[in-house]
Design a protein around this motif. Structure first.
Motif, PDB file in Angstrom:
ATOM      1  N   ALA A   1       0.833  -1.196   0.000  1.00 30.46           N
ATOM      2  CA  ALA A   1       0.000   0.000   0.000  1.00 30.46           C
ATOM      3  C   ALA A   1       0.871   1.251   0.000  1.00 30.46           C
ATOM      4  CB  ALA A   1      -0.914   0.007   1.226  1.00 30.46           C
ATOM      5  N   ARG A   2       0.397   2.277  -0.672  1.00 31.06           N
ATOM      6  CA  ARG A   2       1.174   3.514  -0.800  1.00 31.06           C
ATOM      7  C   ARG A   2       1.564   4.102   0.544  1.00 31.06           C
ATOM      8  NH1 ARG A   2      -1.570   9.004  -3.052  1.00 31.06           N
ATOM      9  NH2 ARG A   2       0.278  10.337  -3.211  1.00 31.06           N
ATOM     10  N   ASN A   3       0.677   4.034   1.528  1.00 29.01           N
ATOM     11  CA  ASN A   3       0.946   4.655   2.824  1.00 29.01           C
ATOM     12  C   ASN A   3       1.491   3.678   3.854  1.00 29.01           C
ATOM     13  OD1 ASN A   3      -1.322   3.129   3.349  1.00 29.01           O
ATOM     14  ND2 ASN A   3      -2.441   4.760   4.408  1.00 29.01           N
ATOM     15  N   ARG A   4       2.010   2.546   3.408  1.00 29.15           N
ATOM     16  CA  ARG A   4       2.428   1.508   4.358  1.00 29.15           C
ATOM     17  C   ARG A   4       3.561   1.966   5.274  1.00 29.15           C
ATOM     18  NH1 ARG A   4       4.762   0.673  -0.424  1.00 29.15           N
ATOM     19  NH2 ARG A   4       6.960   0.028  -0.531  1.00 29.15           N
ATOM     20  N   LEU A   5       4.371   2.944   4.846  1.00 29.98           N
ATOM     21  CA  LEU A   5       5.499   3.403   5.654  1.00 29.98           C
ATOM     22  C   LEU A   5       5.104   4.485   6.661  1.00 29.98           C
ATOM     23  CD1 LEU A   5       8.313   3.564   2.944  1.00 29.98           C
ATOM     24  CD2 LEU A   5       7.819   1.728   4.563  1.00 29.98           C
ATOM     25  N   ALA A   6       3.887   4.994   6.539  1.00 26.07           N
ATOM     26  CA  ALA A   6       3.431   6.022   7.477  1.00 26.07           C
ATOM     27  C   ALA A   6       3.190   5.414   8.848  1.00 26.07           C
ATOM     28  CB  ALA A   6       2.151   6.682   6.962  1.00 26.07           C
ATOM     29  N   GLU A   7       3.405   6.223   9.863  1.00 29.43           N
ATOM     30  CA  GLU A   7       3.176   5.740  11.226  1.00 29.43           C
ATOM     31  C   GLU A   7       1.685   5.644  11.542  1.00 29.43           C
ATOM     32  OE1 GLU A   7       6.898   7.011  13.938  1.00 29.43           O
ATOM     33  OE2 GLU A   7       5.708   8.706  13.232  1.00 29.43           O
ATOM     34  N   HIS A   8       0.910   6.590  11.017  1.00 23.51           N
ATOM     35  CA  HIS A   8      -0.521   6.627  11.348  1.00 23.51           C
ATOM     36  C   HIS A   8      -1.317   7.115  10.143  1.00 23.51           C
ATOM     37  CE1 HIS A   8       0.347   6.061  15.623  1.00 23.51           C
ATOM     38  NE2 HIS A   8       1.289   6.975  15.486  1.00 23.51           N
ATOM     39  N   VAL A   9      -2.591   6.732  10.116  1.00 18.78           N
ATOM     40  CA  VAL A   9      -3.565   7.317   9.197  1.00 18.78           C
ATOM     41  C   VAL A   9      -4.357   8.349   9.985  1.00 18.78           C
ATOM     42  CG1 VAL A   9      -5.578   6.907   7.731  1.00 18.78           C
ATOM     43  CG2 VAL A   9      -3.735   5.214   7.829  1.00 18.78           C
ATOM     44  N   HIS A  10      -4.240   9.606   9.599  1.00 20.76           N
ATOM     45  CA  HIS A  10      -4.960  10.686  10.282  1.00 20.76           C
ATOM     46  C   HIS A  10      -6.140  11.159   9.437  1.00 20.76           C
ATOM     47  CE1 HIS A  10      -1.713  10.952  13.180  1.00 20.76           C
ATOM     48  NE2 HIS A  10      -0.828  11.196  12.235  1.00 20.76           N
ATOM     49  N   ASN A  11      -7.015  11.932  10.057  1.00 19.20           N
ATOM     50  CA  ASN A  11      -8.113  12.593   9.339  1.00 19.20           C
ATOM     51  C   ASN A  11      -9.056  11.583   8.688  1.00 19.20           C
ATOM     52  OD1 ASN A  11      -9.562  14.826   8.496  1.00 19.20           O
ATOM     53  ND2 ASN A  11      -8.228  15.316   6.775  1.00 19.20           N
ATOM     54  N   TYR A  12      -9.282  10.460   9.376  1.00 18.39           N
ATOM     55  CA  TYR A  12     -10.169   9.412   8.897  1.00 18.39           C
ATOM     56  C   TYR A  12     -11.267   9.230   9.940  1.00 18.39           C
ATOM     57  CZ  TYR A  12     -11.264   5.210   6.147  1.00 18.39           C
ATOM     58  OH  TYR A  12     -11.866   4.294   5.328  1.00 18.39           O
ATOM     59  N   LEU A  13     -12.460   9.709   9.639  1.00 18.37           N
ATOM     60  CA  LEU A  13     -13.546   9.735  10.610  1.00 18.37           C
ATOM     61  C   LEU A  13     -13.830   8.345  11.167  1.00 18.37           C
ATOM     62  CD1 LEU A  13     -15.713  11.575  11.923  1.00 18.37           C
ATOM     63  CD2 LEU A  13     -17.248  10.885  10.072  1.00 18.37           C
ATOM     64  N   GLY A  14     -13.899   8.244  12.499  1.00 13.92           N
ATOM     65  CA  GLY A  14     -14.227   6.988  13.157  1.00 13.92           C
ATOM     66  C   GLY A  14     -13.036   6.112  13.468  1.00 13.92           C
ATOM     67  N   ALA A  15     -11.848   6.497  12.976  1.00 20.88           N
ATOM     68  CA  ALA A  15     -10.637   5.721  13.241  1.00 20.88           C
ATOM     69  C   ALA A  15      -9.637   6.638  13.951  1.00 20.88           C
ATOM     70  CB  ALA A  15     -10.035   5.192  11.942  1.00 20.88           C
ATOM     71  N   GLU A  16      -9.250   6.263  15.143  1.00 20.74           N
ATOM     72  CA  GLU A  16      -8.394   7.129  15.954  1.00 20.74           C
ATOM     73  C   GLU A  16      -6.922   6.873  15.654  1.00 20.74           C
ATOM     74  OE1 GLU A  16      -9.592   6.666  20.011  1.00 20.74           O
ATOM     75  OE2 GLU A  16     -11.510   7.678  19.697  1.00 20.74           O
ATOM     76  N   ASP A  17      -6.475   7.404  14.517  1.00 21.60           N
ATOM     77  CA  ASP A  17      -5.066   7.412  14.124  1.00 21.60           C
ATOM     78  C   ASP A  17      -4.417   6.031  14.152  1.00 21.60           C
ATOM     79  OD1 ASP A  17      -5.478  10.123  13.943  1.00 21.60           O
ATOM     80  OD2 ASP A  17      -4.622  10.555  15.905  1.00 21.60           O
ATOM     81  N   PRO A  18      -5.009   5.036  13.505  1.00 20.08           N
ATOM     82  CA  PRO A  18      -4.374   3.713  13.482  1.00 20.08           C
ATOM     83  C   PRO A  18      -3.168   3.703  12.541  1.00 20.08           C
ATOM     84  CG  PRO A  18      -6.245   3.739  12.014  1.00 20.08           C
ATOM     85  CD  PRO A  18      -6.241   5.083  12.694  1.00 20.08           C
ATOM     86  N   ALA A  19      -2.303   2.729  12.731  1.00 21.46           N
ATOM     87  CA  ALA A  19      -1.282   2.472  11.719  1.00 21.46           C
ATOM     88  C   ALA A  19      -1.980   1.965  10.462  1.00 21.46           C
ATOM     89  CB  ALA A  19      -0.279   1.439  12.222  1.00 21.46           C
ATOM     90  N   PRO A  20      -1.428   2.254   9.276  1.00 22.29           N
ATOM     91  CA  PRO A  20      -2.097   1.802   8.044  1.00 22.29           C
ATOM     92  C   PRO A  20      -2.406   0.314   8.044  1.00 22.29           C
ATOM     93  CG  PRO A  20      -0.332   3.319   7.515  1.00 22.29           C
ATOM     94  CD  PRO A  20      -0.222   3.057   8.989  1.00 22.29           C
ATOM     95  N   GLY A  21      -1.472  -0.510   8.491  1.00 21.99           N
ATOM     96  CA  GLY A  21      -1.702  -1.952   8.501  1.00 21.99           C
ATOM     97  C   GLY A  21      -2.837  -2.364   9.408  1.00 21.99           C
TER      98      GLY A  21
END
Length: 293
Positions: free
Chosen positions: A34-54
């Motif tokens: 996945a393109r964002n696999r190296l990111a530490e967190h996914v932000h700005n995603y309603l209902g998900a509290e900053d999870p890691a992409p995986g």
């Protein structure tokens, strides 16, 4: 099989979820890159509290299982079409959803790739809140000063201490005036290196060292897969051309998420995929009733 989804990041999984809930037979092919696999967190995603992409993708896969959607951990290199549908990875299907996404070309600066997704990021809307009011550096990409200026101006809404490093590009008087109005400092020296640690540093020609809380970069985006072109879909400026329902120029082939709209954030990619999946289901229904594409 009704639908083959190629790509198992957020857009691909959401398309498969919507189709699975519509009782369509779906298989997803995912190469795990996945393109964002190296990111530490996914932000700005309603209902998900900053999870890691995986973590977010793992939840999505668990949801798919309840609707009988099959996920194969395989990369698809070839796809063919005939009068009866499509063959992808040895699977016959009536429709194909391309969720293959993009890859990011980073600035050619030593150290940038080492911190990518952590101390070096691209999107202020994705990562700006976490470093608000901190000193920030916006790295330009040589040869694309307009994009560098636009991104620095955007970043100035998260911090009053933004430095735009143009890496040797000279700016116009109008660009400099706009940056000055936004209180953005401009450094035109060539960049020697980015030290991508938890406390990153940007080393400039002449010896000056900048110590921002985060380094933001301008990237160039490219299609991650050539399957769209292989299947005959129109691609313009690096994006697969679709209508509002995700339909490409090839009947039965759909494109979702950043594959067709590179500027989408994570939640936007998922939303776009859900809308396109509804179109897929409706089009297949028309085929079921004896109509055509």
């Amino acid at each position: 099989m009704d639908v083959t989804v190629i790509g198992g990041s957020l857009a691909g999984l959401q398309a498969a979820l919507t189709l699975g809930r519509a009782r369509r037979r779906v298989v997803v092919f995912d190469d795990g890159r996945a393109r964002n696999r190296l990111a530490e967190h996914v932000h700005n995603y309603l209902g998900a509290e900053d999870p890691a992409p995986g973590e977010l993708l793992a939840v999505g896969r668990r949801q798919l299982a309840a609707y009988g959607v099959e996920v194969r951990d395989e990369r698809v290199e070839h796809a063919t079409a005939d009068d009866d549908g499509f063959e992808v990875g040895g699977v016959r299907a009536r429709a194909v959803v391309l969720a293959t996404g993009l890859w990011d070309e980073l600035p050619d600066v030593p150290g940038v790739a080492d911190g990518w997704g952590r101390s070096v990021v691209a999107c202020p809307h994705c990562h700006g809140w976490e470093v608000r009011d901190q000193p920030l550096v916006q790295l330009g990409m040589r040869g694309f000063p307009d994009r560098s200026v636009a991104r620095a101006l955007l970043l100035s809404r998260w911090s009053d201490d933004v430095v735009l490093c143009t890496d040797g590009d000279e700016l116009t008087d109008t660009q400099l005036e706009r940056l000055d109005r936004a209180k953005v400092t401009v450094r035109t020296e060539r960049i020697q290196e980015v030290r991508a640690t938890d406390a990153p540093q940007v080393l400039l020609d002449g010896g000056d060292v900048l110590a921002p809380g985060r380094v933001f970069v301008v990237v160039r985006q490219h299609q991650k897969s050539e399957l769209a072109e292989t299947l005959g879909c129109q691609v313009v400026d690096g994006a697969v051309v679709t209508d509002e329902g995700g339909r490409t120029t090839v009947p039965g082939v759909y494109a979702v998420g950043t594959t067709t709209s590179p500027a989408l954030l994570a939640i936007g990619a998922a939303g776009h995929a859900s809308t396109a999946a509804v179109a897929v289901h409706n089009d297949l229904l028309e085929l079921d009733l004896g109509g055509g594409w």
